[in-house]
Scaffold this motif. Structure first.
Motif, PDB file in Angstrom:
ATOM      1  N   ASP A 245      14.050   9.230  -4.369  1.00 50.61           N
ATOM      2  CA  ASP A 245      15.287   9.399  -3.339  1.00 50.61           C
ATOM      3  C   ASP A 245      14.876   9.133  -2.036  1.00 50.61           C
ATOM      4  N   GLU A 246      15.617  10.124  -1.218  1.00 51.17           N
ATOM      5  CA  GLU A 246      15.197   9.674   0.390  1.00 51.17           C
ATOM      6  C   GLU A 246      13.717   9.943   1.038  1.00 51.17           C
ATOM      7  N   ASN A 247      13.077  10.817   0.304  1.00 48.84           N
ATOM      8  CA  ASN A 247      11.857  11.350   0.742  1.00 48.84           C
ATOM      9  C   ASN A 247      10.872  10.134   1.053  1.00 48.84           C
ATOM     10  N   LYS A 248       9.893  10.627   1.875  1.00 52.59           N
ATOM     11  CA  LYS A 248       8.811   9.367   2.086  1.00 52.59           C
ATOM     12  C   LYS A 248       7.488  10.201   1.850  1.00 52.59           C
ATOM     13  N   PRO A 249       6.421   9.427   1.179  1.00 50.69           N
ATOM     14  CA  PRO A 249       6.494   8.122   0.790  1.00 50.69           C
ATOM     15  C   PRO A 249       7.613   7.687  -0.685  1.00 50.69           C
ATOM     16  N   LYS A 250       8.153   6.484  -0.449  1.00 51.96           N
ATOM     17  CA  LYS A 250       9.119   6.398  -1.578  1.00 51.96           C
ATOM     18  C   LYS A 250       8.331   6.170  -2.943  1.00 51.96           C
ATOM     19  N   ALA A 251       9.113   6.621  -4.114  1.00 53.38           N
ATOM     20  CA  ALA A 251       8.641   6.297  -5.157  1.00 53.38           C
ATOM     21  C   ALA A 251       8.228   4.885  -5.674  1.00 53.38           C
ATOM     22  N   GLY A 252       7.546   4.520  -6.636  1.00 54.24           N
ATOM     23  CA  GLY A 252       7.252   3.170  -6.689  1.00 54.24           C
ATOM     24  C   GLY A 252       5.860   2.752  -7.243  1.00 54.24           C
ATOM     25  N   LEU A 253       5.437   1.413  -7.261  1.00 54.76           N
ATOM     26  CA  LEU A 253       4.119   1.168  -7.849  1.00 54.76           C
ATOM     27  C   LEU A 253       4.207   1.579  -9.157  1.00 54.76           C
ATOM     28  N   VAL A 254       5.049   1.361 -10.058  1.00 54.89           N
ATOM     29  CA  VAL A 254       4.975   1.657 -11.579  1.00 54.89           C
ATOM     30  C   VAL A 254       5.227   0.463 -12.561  1.00 54.89           C
ATOM     31  N   THR A 255       4.132   0.418 -13.171  1.00 54.20           N
ATOM     32  CA  THR A 255       4.328  -0.782 -14.253  1.00 54.20           C
ATOM     33  C   THR A 255       4.924  -0.441 -15.529  1.00 54.20           C
TER      34      THR A 255
END
Length: 364
Positions: A245-255
């Motif tokens: 969503d708009e919060n930081k840090p952003k979600a990610g780095l998922v394999t």
């Protein structure tokens, strides 16, 4: 079968045969045997770090809170079944009358709760080899749990999540079955109560699980740095959601790699947070820097805005997905398309995928 495993089985058999509730192991830890009708909570509360609470085959009633680091709560396979206390629905009271606080995880309608706090996490807990079914909220729920292991657990027919974690890191979820739960079979999140940026899981692993008949097979929500690999996902409304969503840090780095994702065509109605779901394989929404690779994704069919084999979708709060790499996947028979990208975010790439159809055209 190795010598350690043979010794463990012999210990368990001796406990059952002699009627002893606990016996020392060779490592100086204790195995606490709990038969159906006896209080699991009492055994857990008396256990120390490194001990094992062993649930005998049969049906056990009630919920349990685990707050001791290093504890193992283990059944004897799927025939060890934990269900809610009769007549309570969400009741945490066992037959031995062990009561939990009114605001505890167990009192909220969960089965097994691994419960820490920000200042006092519960580290190194293992939940293994049992079935948790029929709870109003979640079969197994963990909060502030570092290095949690959940393996060979069947979480079936629970009202919200099969197995769920919040504010937890470095977990291992392996060889579980999550079936016919109200929301996600496996749900991993930073927190569901507060708006916060994504947290780093330190390499949490979700692998070799079977996720079937849930609203969503696996939800990864506002997290970073974890792997979803080698799972079989079928019969859900959607198989895998990686959500930011708009919060930081952003979600990610998922394999997300080497999963078999097929026929996730159950129909689920719209909710306050999400559109209607049907026929979604892998959905990336509001996330960055994910790698989706070497998955087999076939016959996921639906008419939702999120339907398709692999879908990159701008989040419902308007956050774009960026720099996601979708490569080397095999996609067949997904509709409205094998690959769908409706996100205006920059740097999303589609390479070396074996597929027939895409929206927009040219992604295959």
């Amino acid at each position: 079968m190795n010598k350690c495993h043979i010794a463990y089985l012999a210990c368990a058999a001796a406990l059952l045969g002699t009627g002893l509730g606990a016996a020392p192991s060779t490592a100086g830890h204790t195995v606490h045997l709990v038969r159906p009708g006896e209080s699991i909570q009492k055994a857990v509360d008396s256990a120390r770090a490194g001990d094992t609470v062993l649930l005998a085959h049969g049906t056990h009633h009630g919920s349990v809170d685990v707050t001791t680091p290093g504890l193992t709560l283990r059944g004897m396979g799927r025939g060890t079944v934990l269900v809610p206390e009769a007549g309570t629905g969400t009741g945490p009271t066992g037959k031995a009358g062990v009561e939990r606080a009114a605001d505890s995880c167990a009192a909220a309608g969960n089965g097994i709760c691994v419960t820490g706090t920000k200042d006092h996490g519960v580290d190194g807990v293992t939940i293994a080899s049992l079935t948790v079914t029929g709870f109003a909220k979640t079969g197994v729920h963990a909060n502030e749990a570092d290095r949690l292991t959940v393996r060979n657990v069947s979480a079936v027919g629970n009202g919200v999540w099969g197995i769920a974690t919040e504010r937890s890191a470095r977990g291992v979820f392996r060889g579980n079955t999550a079936r016919d739960n109200g929301d996600a079979g496996l749900f991993l999140a930073n927190t569901v109560k507060d708006e916060e940026g994504a947290t780093d899981t330190g390499g949490t692993v979700v692998e070799h699980n079977r996720l079937e008949g849930n609203r969503i097979g696996v939800t990864v929500r506002r997290l970073r740095n974890l792997t979803v690999a080698g799972n079989h996902l079928t019969g859900n409304c959607a198989a895998v959601f990686v959500v930011g969503d708009e919060n930081k840090p952003k979600a990610g780095l998922v394999t997300v790699r080497e999963n078999l994702i097929e026929r996730n065509n159950k129909s689920c109605p719209k909710t306050a947070r999400l559109d209607a779901l049907q026929g979604s394989g892998i959905v990336l929404t509001g996330t960055e820097d994910n790698l989706i690779t070497h998955n087999v994704i076939r016959d996921n069919v639906g008419t939702s805005p999120l339907s398709g084999g692999i879908v990159v979708f701008k989040s419902f709060v308007g956050t774009t997905s960026e720099r996601n790499r979708i490569r080397g996947n095999l996609l067949q028979g997904n509709s409205p398309a094998d690959l769908v990208n409706t996100d205006p975010g920059q740097g999303n790439t589609f390479q070396a995928n074996s597929c027939v159809s895409s929206k927009p055209a040219g992604l295959c």
